[in-house]
Design a protein around this motif. Structure first.
Motif, mmCIF file in Angstrom:
data_model
loop_
_atom_site.group_PDB
_atom_site.id
_atom_site.type_symbol
_atom_site.label_atom_id
_atom_site.label_comp_id
_atom_site.label_asym_id
_atom_site.label_seq_id
_atom_site.Cartn_x
_atom_site.Cartn_y
_atom_site.Cartn_z
ATOM 1 N N GLN A 93 36.935 10.990 -59.059
ATOM 2 C CA GLN A 93 36.063 10.974 -57.880
ATOM 3 C C GLN A 93 35.468 12.348 -57.576
ATOM 4 O OE1 GLN A 93 35.434 8.041 -55.957
ATOM 5 N NE2 GLN A 93 33.873 9.254 -54.935
ATOM 6 N N GLN A 94 36.283 13.374 -57.692
ATOM 7 C CA GLN A 94 35.791 14.715 -57.353
ATOM 8 C C GLN A 94 34.670 15.137 -58.294
ATOM 9 O OE1 GLN A 94 37.828 17.778 -55.866
ATOM 10 N NE2 GLN A 94 39.539 16.670 -55.024
ATOM 11 N N ASP A 97 31.536 13.224 -57.395
ATOM 12 C CA ASP A 97 30.897 13.771 -56.195
ATOM 13 C C ASP A 97 30.272 15.147 -56.470
ATOM 14 O OD1 ASP A 97 31.467 11.502 -54.783
ATOM 15 O OD2 ASP A 97 33.309 12.273 -53.871
ATOM 16 N N SER A 121 28.926 7.200 -54.037
ATOM 17 C CA SER A 121 30.251 7.823 -53.974
ATOM 18 C C SER A 121 31.314 6.813 -53.525
ATOM 19 C CB SER A 121 30.178 9.010 -52.994
ATOM 20 O OG SER A 121 31.418 9.632 -52.865
ATOM 21 N N THR A 357 29.277 12.581 -49.297
ATOM 22 C CA THR A 357 30.166 12.151 -50.386
ATOM 23 C C THR A 357 31.576 11.958 -49.824
ATOM 24 O OG1 THR A 357 30.908 14.356 -51.088
ATOM 25 C CG2 THR A 357 28.945 13.477 -52.206
ATOM 26 N N SER A 359 34.445 12.816 -51.302
ATOM 27 C CA SER A 359 35.314 13.996 -51.496
ATOM 28 C C SER A 359 35.109 15.018 -50.395
ATOM 29 C CB SER A 359 35.028 14.688 -52.828
ATOM 30 O OG SER A 359 35.140 13.793 -53.876
ATOM 31 N N GLU A 360 33.872 15.253 -50.019
ATOM 32 C CA GLU A 360 33.620 16.236 -48.957
ATOM 33 C C GLU A 360 34.185 15.767 -47.617
ATOM 34 O OE1 GLU A 360 29.443 18.351 -49.535
ATOM 35 O OE2 GLU A 360 29.392 16.277 -50.218
ATOM 36 N N GLU A 363 37.857 16.239 -47.745
ATOM 37 C CA GLU A 363 38.185 17.663 -47.676
ATOM 38 C C GLU A 363 38.148 18.139 -46.213
ATOM 39 O OE1 GLU A 363 35.696 20.002 -50.272
ATOM 40 O OE2 GLU A 363 36.449 21.847 -49.341
#
Ligand SMILES: C=C(OP(=O)(O)O)C(=O)O
Ligand SMILES: [Mg+2]
Length: 438
Positions: A93-94, A97, A121, A357, A359-360, A363
């Motif tokens: 996934q990362q 993205d 995403s 996305t 991942s962001e 995060e």
């Protein structure tokens, strides 16, 4: 590592809950060793009281139906994004993205559109979970995903989400002392129905706003809160003990840069005089409301650029209530970091389409949690039937979810998904008050 190759991506235009066009993507993964195929589909929501610093939601110049179309965003999925991601591993996934970010090449998804990148995403994550035969929340969160979120249920709408005179955007209830998510949801639904009865008795409108909360004309926040307390009392769950109140003022919408003041158009229209408040009057106003009502959380109490005001607000009220940054942080780690350095707010509202996305967004949650901030997973006022955020809330152990009233299918889809997740988690599911000391 298992390789689930991205073999097809397809974007399309669908409708959101306001009848406006939005984006959906379907992603197909093919297991390289067996040729087995798995698909994941995801839809993107859309805000009305959008923050100035959100990632770009790409809209066409032309209207379709009533809102501006998303043909360009759909076409970006079907051409540039498809080309960039084809052949990549959907289980990474990362990396997916990162490629989306690089293909876009801007800080704000201004080229491809955050609506295009997010649809893909999220669809990749869903297809990946499907390919591993795992529930989405488990795939996203791993072993340590067992916390059910407390609903922050919006039962009365104002601001940009309704055509009434209520200036604060959202009045929400939180069933903090319930024994489980399902019990909490039931308590909220009961209070929602009691509120409807009270509104009918008082001859007030029971029409609803964009998120399904009622939208009667009321003179000010005190009048709304008084009615909500009456509804909570009718439900037999003591207000302030079992059920607490959260507000989303969405004050960037009230702030006027020219005057440097917060303007209250609804209150002004009913009181026949212009009602404005400066930053310190806003803070005092909240302090008075907290003294009078069991409020535990205030979102966007001040405008998205009023950092000095936020410092004062946090100093004065941050120890008494959760201060949530929505337009302030826009699910963006840079803005969150800046805010944490200034010691402002105590929680971030997480809306996946504000950043574009998965991942962001994840995060941002992690950054918040690592620094003692809370994360509240949130819908948008324009939603779809996609319940992705329900899984996300459980995956990141957020402990709080904001997803509207229990009367519109776009909102109920998230609640119902959470009911199913809780059943799946069985005795491992746990539910607890996010503010045990308040
Ligand atoms: C859900 C919200 O509204 P919108 O989606 O309109 O930004 C919010 O402001 O928290
Ligand atoms: Mg908000």
């Amino acid at each position: 590592m298992i390789y689930m190759q991205i073999t097809n991506i397809h974007g399309r235009e669908i409708l959101d809950s306001r009848g406006n066009p939005t984006v959906e993507a379907e992603v197909t993964l093919t297991e390289t060793s067996t040729g087995k195929r798995f698909t994941g589909c995801a839809a993107v929501p859309s805000g009305a009281s959008t923050g100035r610093f959100e990632a770009v939601e790409l809209r066409d110049a032309q209207e379709r139906y009533f809102g501006l179309g998303v043909q360009k965003a759909v076409s970006n999925i079907n051409t540039k994004i498809k080309e960039a991601l084809s052949g990549r591993n959907g289980l990474d996934q990362q990396e997916v993205d990162r490629i989306l970010m690089e293909t876009d090449g801007t800080d704000n998804k201004g080229n491809l559109g955050a609506n295009a990148t997010l649809a893909v995403s999220l669809a990749v994550a869903r297809a990946a979970a499907e390919s591993l035969n795992m529930p989405l929340y488990r795939y996203l969160g791993g072993v340590h995903t067992d916390r059910m979120p407390v609903p922050m249920m919006n039962i009365l709408n104002g601001g940009k989400h309704a055509a009434n005179t209520v200036d604060f955007q959202e009045f929400m209830i939180m069933p903090v002392s319930a024994g489980s998510f399902s019990e909490g949801l039931r308590i909220c639904a009961e209070i929602y129905h009691y509120l409807k009865k009270i509104l009918v008795q008082k001859g007030l409108s029971t029409g609803v706003g964009d998120e399904g909360g009622f939208a009667p004309d009321l003179p000010d926040a005190r009048a709304v809160l008084t009615l909500i307390i009456e509804a909570i009392e009718k439900s037999k769950y003591p207000p302030g003990k079992d059920v607490k109140i959260a507000l989303d003022v969405a004050s960037s919408e009230l702030y006027n840069e020219k005057t440097g003041m917060y303007h209250f158009p609804g209150e002004s229209s009913l009181k026949g005089e212009e009602i404005v408040r400066d930053t310190s009057e806003m803070i005092t106003y909240y302090e008075e409301l907290i003294n009078e009502f069991p409020i535990v959380s205030i979102e966007d109490g001040l405008a998205e650029d009023d950092w000095e005001g936020w410092k004062k607000l946090t100093k004065r009220l941050g120890g008494r209530v959760q201060l949530v940054g929505d337009d302030l942080f826009v699910t963006n780690t840079k803005r969150l970091e800046a805010g944490m350095k200034l010691n402002v707010a105590g929680a971030i509202l997480v809306k996946v389409n504000q950043i574009g996305t998965l991942s962001e967004a994840m995060e941002a949650v992690l950054m918040a949690q690592h620094h003692g901030y809370k994360a509240v997973i949130s819908h948008r006022s324009g939603e779809t039937e996609d319940p992705f955020i329900a899984d996300l809330a459980v995956a990141v152990n957020a402990g709080q979810i904001k997803t509207g009233a229990p009367c519109r299918s776009d909102r109920v889809a998230k609640y119902n998904r959470l009911l199913r997740i809780e059943e799946q988690l069985g005795r491992n599911a746990y539910y607890r008050d996010p503010f045990p000391t308040v």
